[in-house]
Design a protein around this motif. Sequence first.
Motif, mmCIF file in Angstrom:
data_model
loop_
_atom_site.group_PDB
_atom_site.id
_atom_site.type_symbol
_atom_site.label_atom_id
_atom_site.label_comp_id
_atom_site.label_asym_id
_atom_site.label_seq_id
_atom_site.Cartn_x
_atom_site.Cartn_y
_atom_site.Cartn_z
ATOM 1 N N LYS A 24 0.826 -1.211 0.000
ATOM 2 C CA LYS A 24 0.000 0.000 0.000
ATOM 3 C C LYS A 24 0.862 1.263 0.000
ATOM 4 N N LYS A 25 1.970 1.234 0.746
ATOM 5 C CA LYS A 25 2.843 2.413 0.844
ATOM 6 C C LYS A 25 3.483 2.778 -0.495
ATOM 7 N N LYS A 26 3.673 1.780 -1.361
ATOM 8 C CA LYS A 26 4.264 2.029 -2.678
ATOM 9 C C LYS A 26 3.208 2.431 -3.703
ATOM 10 N N VAL A 27 2.082 1.733 -3.663
ATOM 11 C CA VAL A 27 1.089 1.868 -4.730
ATOM 12 C C VAL A 27 0.179 3.086 -4.573
ATOM 13 N N VAL A 28 -0.338 3.310 -3.379
ATOM 14 C CA VAL A 28 -1.330 4.380 -3.204
ATOM 15 C C VAL A 28 -0.785 5.757 -3.574
ATOM 16 N N PRO A 29 0.379 6.165 -3.077
ATOM 17 C CA PRO A 29 0.873 7.492 -3.480
ATOM 18 C C PRO A 29 1.112 7.605 -4.991
ATOM 19 N N LEU A 30 1.599 6.543 -5.580
ATOM 20 C CA LEU A 30 1.871 6.537 -7.020
ATOM 21 C C LEU A 30 0.575 6.696 -7.819
ATOM 22 N N LEU A 31 -0.417 5.864 -7.495
ATOM 23 C CA LEU A 31 -1.673 5.914 -8.242
ATOM 24 C C LEU A 31 -2.475 7.168 -7.928
ATOM 25 N N ASP A 32 -2.496 7.579 -6.663
ATOM 26 C CA ASP A 32 -3.239 8.789 -6.323
ATOM 27 C C ASP A 32 -2.670 10.004 -7.054
ATOM 28 N N GLY A 33 -1.353 10.091 -7.125
ATOM 29 C CA GLY A 33 -0.723 11.189 -7.866
ATOM 30 C C GLY A 33 -1.108 11.166 -9.334
ATOM 31 N N PHE A 34 -1.078 9.989 -9.921
ATOM 32 C CA PHE A 34 -1.455 9.841 -11.331
ATOM 33 C C PHE A 34 -2.925 10.202 -11.530
ATOM 34 N N LEU A 35 -3.796 9.627 -10.708
ATOM 35 C CA LEU A 35 -5.234 9.865 -10.867
ATOM 36 C C LEU A 35 -5.590 11.333 -10.652
ATOM 37 N N ASP A 36 -4.940 11.977 -9.687
ATOM 38 C CA ASP A 36 -5.172 13.407 -9.471
ATOM 39 C C ASP A 36 -4.754 14.220 -10.700
ATOM 40 N N SER A 37 -3.643 13.828 -11.318
ATOM 41 C CA SER A 37 -3.161 14.565 -12.491
ATOM 42 C C SER A 37 -4.099 14.415 -13.689
ATOM 43 N N VAL A 38 -4.810 13.294 -13.753
ATOM 44 C CA VAL A 38 -5.724 13.051 -14.872
ATOM 45 C C VAL A 38 -6.934 13.982 -14.806
ATOM 46 N N ILE A 39 -7.358 14.322 -13.607
ATOM 47 C CA ILE A 39 -8.572 15.146 -13.465
ATOM 48 C C ILE A 39 -8.280 16.561 -12.994
ATOM 49 N N ASP A 40 -7.015 16.955 -12.936
ATOM 50 C CA ASP A 40 -6.684 18.274 -12.381
ATOM 51 C C ASP A 40 -7.220 19.443 -13.202
ATOM 52 N N HIS A 41 -7.616 19.196 -14.438
ATOM 53 C CA HIS A 41 -8.167 20.258 -15.291
ATOM 54 C C HIS A 41 -9.670 20.456 -15.087
ATOM 55 N N ALA A 42 -10.321 19.512 -14.409
ATOM 56 C CA ALA A 42 -11.780 19.546 -14.254
ATOM 57 C C ALA A 42 -12.177 20.284 -12.976
ATOM 58 N N SER A 43 -13.264 21.015 -13.074
ATOM 59 C CA SER A 43 -13.786 21.719 -11.893
ATOM 60 C C SER A 43 -14.524 20.724 -10.994
ATOM 61 N N GLN A 44 -14.724 21.122 -9.743
ATOM 62 C CA GLN A 44 -15.484 20.271 -8.820
ATOM 63 C C GLN A 44 -16.897 20.032 -9.347
ATOM 64 N N ALA A 45 -17.489 21.040 -9.940
ATOM 65 C CA ALA A 45 -18.840 20.901 -10.494
ATOM 66 C C ALA A 45 -18.860 19.875 -11.628
ATOM 67 N N ASP A 46 -17.844 19.934 -12.494
ATOM 68 C CA ASP A 46 -17.758 18.950 -13.588
ATOM 69 C C ASP A 46 -17.559 17.543 -13.045
ATOM 70 N N LEU A 47 -16.719 17.410 -12.021
ATOM 71 C CA LEU A 47 -16.475 16.088 -11.442
ATOM 72 C C LEU A 47 -17.742 15.536 -10.786
ATOM 73 N N GLU A 48 -18.478 16.383 -10.088
ATOM 74 C CA GLU A 48 -19.735 15.941 -9.468
ATOM 75 C C GLU A 48 -20.738 15.531 -10.534
ATOM 76 N N ALA A 49 -20.826 16.318 -11.614
ATOM 77 C CA ALA A 49 -21.746 15.982 -12.713
ATOM 78 C C ALA A 49 -21.337 14.647 -13.345
ATOM 79 N N THR A 50 -20.050 14.450 -13.527
ATOM 80 C CA THR A 50 -19.548 13.201 -14.098
ATOM 81 C C THR A 50 -19.894 12.016 -13.198
ATOM 82 N N ARG A 51 -19.694 12.188 -11.891
ATOM 83 C CA ARG A 51 -20.047 11.118 -10.940
ATOM 84 C C ARG A 51 -21.534 10.781 -11.029
ATOM 85 N N ARG A 52 -22.365 11.815 -11.092
ATOM 86 C CA ARG A 52 -23.818 11.598 -11.176
ATOM 87 C C ARG A 52 -24.179 10.833 -12.450
ATOM 88 N N VAL A 53 -23.626 11.263 -13.572
ATOM 89 C CA VAL A 53 -23.946 10.628 -14.851
ATOM 90 C C VAL A 53 -23.452 9.176 -14.860
#
Length: 143
Positions: free
Chosen positions: A105-134
């Motif tokens: 967990k100590k190796k994988v979580v920081p690596l994947l969380d950093g990657f996943l955060d970078s994938v959505i860093d351009h999206a607003s919270q409103a867009d992310l919430e709308a995406t989750r809903r859809v």
Amino acid sequence: MTMNNSPRVSLLLSQALGLYRLRINALLIQHNIDLTSEMCTVLRILWKKEGRKQQELADILCKDKGSITKIIDNLEKRELVERVTDAEDARNKNIVLTAQGKAMKKKVVPLLDGFLDSVIDHASQADLEATRRVLTGIIQKLK
């Protein structure tokens, strides 16, 4: 393509999932972590709550039991999880983390969380919430 030449949502979902898996698998290889994106997904669920039954994992991930069996077999070969007989029903096996699985967990979580955060860093919270809903609506409709 739909009538207005926009790609269907189903195609976009398929492309996003395919690229997500490819990029995560490449990231894991780059960091010498002998796992696949699907193995990481199972591990992440177990890191939140271990001792889940195989069928429970299949249900959470919307996968058939055979696919989950294969992933768990591979995690077991890597000595990250083990199957333990359920105390209440000997026919069932609970999937538990080994010491190595917990340490991973100590190796994988920081690596994947950093990657996943970078994938959505351009999206607003409103867009992310709308995406989750859809997406949640699509998932519910398909179930």
